[in-house]
Design a protein around this motif. Structure first.
Motif, PDB file in Angstrom:
ATOM      1  N   LYS A  18      -8.390  27.118  37.198  1.00  0.00           N
ATOM      2  CA  LYS A  18      -8.331  26.534  35.862  1.00  0.00           C
ATOM      3  C   LYS A  18      -8.338  25.014  35.965  1.00  0.00           C
ATOM      4  O   LYS A  18      -7.658  24.429  36.811  1.00  0.00           O
ATOM      5  CB  LYS A  18      -7.066  26.993  35.137  1.00  0.00           C
ATOM      6  N   TYR A  19      -9.094  24.372  35.059  1.00  0.00           N
ATOM      7  CA  TYR A  19      -9.197  22.916  35.043  1.00  0.00           C
ATOM      8  C   TYR A  19      -9.100  22.411  33.606  1.00  0.00           C
ATOM      9  O   TYR A  19      -9.210  23.177  32.642  1.00  0.00           O
ATOM     10  CB  TYR A  19     -10.529  22.455  35.650  1.00  0.00           C
ATOM     11  N   THR A  20      -8.905  21.104  33.489  1.00  0.00           N
ATOM     12  CA  THR A  20      -8.931  20.429  32.195  1.00  0.00           C
ATOM     13  C   THR A  20      -9.947  19.305  32.261  1.00  0.00           C
ATOM     14  O   THR A  20      -9.960  18.530  33.230  1.00  0.00           O
ATOM     15  CB  THR A  20      -7.551  19.849  31.839  1.00  0.00           C
ATOM     16  N   GLN A  25      -7.773   9.691  23.694  1.00  0.00           N
ATOM     17  CA  GLN A  25      -8.298  10.762  24.535  1.00  0.00           C
ATOM     18  C   GLN A  25      -8.275  12.112  23.832  1.00  0.00           C
ATOM     19  O   GLN A  25      -7.554  12.325  22.860  1.00  0.00           O
ATOM     20  CB  GLN A  25      -7.511  10.851  25.847  1.00  0.00           C
ATOM     21  N   SER A  26      -9.093  13.015  24.359  1.00  0.00           N
ATOM     22  CA  SER A  26      -9.154  14.399  23.900  1.00  0.00           C
ATOM     23  C   SER A  26      -9.490  15.250  25.115  1.00  0.00           C
ATOM     24  O   SER A  26     -10.153  14.771  26.051  1.00  0.00           O
ATOM     25  CB  SER A  26     -10.225  14.557  22.813  1.00  0.00           C
ATOM     26  N   GLN A  27      -9.053  16.492  25.125  1.00  0.00           N
ATOM     27  CA  GLN A  27      -9.268  17.304  26.321  1.00  0.00           C
ATOM     28  C   GLN A  27      -9.472  18.767  25.968  1.00  0.00           C
ATOM     29  O   GLN A  27      -9.121  19.227  24.882  1.00  0.00           O
ATOM     30  CB  GLN A  27      -8.096  17.157  27.287  1.00  0.00           C
ATOM     31  N   LYS A  28     -10.041  19.501  26.924  1.00  0.00           N
ATOM     32  CA  LYS A  28     -10.320  20.931  26.741  1.00  0.00           C
ATOM     33  C   LYS A  28     -10.220  21.615  28.106  1.00  0.00           C
ATOM     34  O   LYS A  28     -10.719  21.114  29.113  1.00  0.00           O
ATOM     35  CB  LYS A  28     -11.719  21.121  26.148  1.00  0.00           C
ATOM     36  N   GLY A  29      -9.567  22.769  28.137  1.00  0.00           N
ATOM     37  CA  GLY A  29      -9.459  23.536  29.368  1.00  0.00           C
ATOM     38  C   GLY A  29     -10.726  24.326  29.648  1.00  0.00           C
ATOM     39  O   GLY A  29     -11.449  24.722  28.732  1.00  0.00           O
TER      40      GLY A  29
END
Length: 488
Positions: free
Chosen positions: A287-289, A304-308
């Motif tokens: 699993k990564y982001t 910032q914004s992020q998604k797995g």
């Protein structure tokens, strides 16, 4: 000399009895023609092809899902929902020259305060296949996207998807969802991870937005078979006089940045899009982001914004080379009739319903061995949906569980713990709970590299050491949030 009489046509049509006979003959021929047509029709009905996905009926029906939120109005945001399914999990029926199937979707977005449905959508996604003789049709992805204007607030999203021809085969999810105003300046929407992004002027394309065809990847899975991670995000309230540092970071499950790409950007308009790509082929499975950051170079202010996402690299079960067709055939050919029957019983966890039914109809030991050769050849080759499974590794796991989990009444490979060990391997962690007070013993198995980390819970219901599976977070396995009642 008497003159020979010339041949004359028999005056058959000139007498009433003859006409009656002719009428009977014609009637008979007509009846025979009708019977012939009926026989042909019956033969055609008997030989109509069965649903082409019958072989997948024993496989779980799985839905891939993702969503992104974008700015819209002063009181609401724009919510995009992404769904995908594999054709190999859908039941198809002949329809003329094609095969037709479908996926039924029920989507409800419930306001957490009022209990009212803001979204209540019922739709059937039709799927038409022209050719099912190609090797890749089962892994063809069916994609759907839906967009909704949603007022700011807290919600609960419920989705149910099922095979429209077989409603018992279904998948579902329920999750909290918040819609809120993007007040930070500058602001970034949710990151949307995609399978491809191409510049386009075709506004009629179903996935057209911001002058691009943006194809979402609801599975969020990348790796050797899908190495490029396409990134789409919308930027709001950009200062067009400034130069921003745009950072793309891939972060592993332990919080370590394993890949970082940075570049300088000056945007021409205050509301724009950021599109980028990263390669995931070298990443280890897990699993990564993906974190997208926008930094104001002079001040250092960061938005910032992020998604797995997940990386899957289909490996063989061991580092040993796969069996050659010759070595596999030789190994199976040496089996006795009883050994061939026993081996397939142990391999049933990998077989679908069609294969199980077909094997049960085989009458000779040689036919069973020929079937096993083809069966293991397919499993060792693997596919886009299933990782390769070597026969020798699978049978080695069977030996391990037979030794560990066998009881007086059941062999280890027939137990729930045995099946899970055979299919998923040795768990990364095991919690063992002995009998506590009036409670019953139970075990929790953890697998951290499967999906988003999964667990299996087994309870010794009868006190004889035969632990039954009562709950799992692995998709397609038994799910029961109330499993603790079995401890009483």
């Amino acid at each position: 000399m008497e003159k020979a009489a010339s041949a004359q046509p028999f005056p058959f049509f000139c007498c009433k009895p003859a006409k009656k006979v002719i009428s009977c003959v014609v009637k008979f021929l007509r009846e025979q023609k009708i019977m012939a047509i009926l026989i042909c029709l019956l033969a055609m009905l008997c030989w109509l092809p069965q649903p082409i996905s019958a072989q997948t009926q024993s496989q779980p029906f799985l839905m891939n899902f993702d969503y992104s939120r974008f700015r819209s109005t002063a009181s609401a945001g724009y919510l995009e929902l992404y769904y995908s399914f594999y054709c190999g999990q859908i039941t198809f029926h002949p329809a003329g020259e094609n095969f037709k199937g479908g996926v039924a979707l029920r989507t409800d977005l419930i306001d957490a305060q009022t209990g009212q449905a803001v979204i209540k959508e019922r739709v059937v996604v039709p799927v038409v296949m022209d050719d099912t003789s190609t090797t890749g049709w089962k892994t063809t992805s069916v994609l759907r996207q839906a967009g909704h204007l949603v007022p700011f607030g807290n919600y609960r999203l419920h989705i149910v998807a099922y095979d429209s021809a077989n409603p018992a085969r279904r998948d579902s999810l329920s999750l909290p969802l918040e819609m809120k105003a993007l007040t930070q300046r500058p602001a970034i929407s949710d990151v949307e991870l995609c399978s491809s992004i191409q510049a386009s002027t075709n506004k009629n394309h179903p996935y057209f937005k911001s002058s691009h065809e943006v194809m979402p990847n609801p599975s969020l899975v990348y790796g050797s078979m899908s190495p490029v991670v396409y990134v789409y995000a919308e930027l709001y309230d950009i200062d067009t006089t400034k130069v921003y540092a745009v950072d793309y970071e891939m972060i592993d499950d332990g919080g370590t940045v394993v890949k970082n790409v940075s570049r300088q950007r000056r945007y021409r308009t205050p509301n724009t899009v950021e599109i980028g790509t990263l390669n995931a082929v070298a990443l280890k499975p897990g699993k990564y982001t993906l974190r997208l950051s926008l930094r104001d170079s002079p001040s250092g202010q960061r938005t910032q914004s992020q998604k797995g996402f997940y990386v899957y690299q289909p490996p063989a079960l061991s580092a040993e080379p796969a069996s050659t067709p010759t070595s596999l055939a030789v190994a199976i050919e040496t089996l006795t009739a009883k050994e061939a029957e026993d081996e397939f019983q142990k391999a049933r966890y990998l077989a679908d319903k069609t294969e199980i039914d077909f094997f049960s109809q085989l009458k000779t030991p040689q036919a069973q061995k020929d079937f096993l050769k083809e069966f293991w050849t397919r499993r060792e080759a693997g596919s886009a949906l299933e990782a390769p499974r070597r026969r020798v590794d699978y049978l080695r796991r069977v030996e391990v569980v037979t030794e560990r989990y066998s009881s007086y009444t059941k062999k280890g490979w027939r137990t729930d713990r045995g099946r899970v060990f055979i299919l998923y391997g040795k768990p990364d962690e095991v919690e063992r709970h002995s009998s506590e007070g009036v409670g019953k013993p139970y075990e929790i198995w953890y697998y951290y590299q499967i999906e988003n980390g999964v667990q299996f819970i087994f309870v010794d219901k009868n006190g004889f050491g035969d632990y039954d599976l009562v709950h799992s977070t692995k998709r397609g396995e038994l799910y029961d949030e109330g499993w603790s009642r079995f401890l009483q």
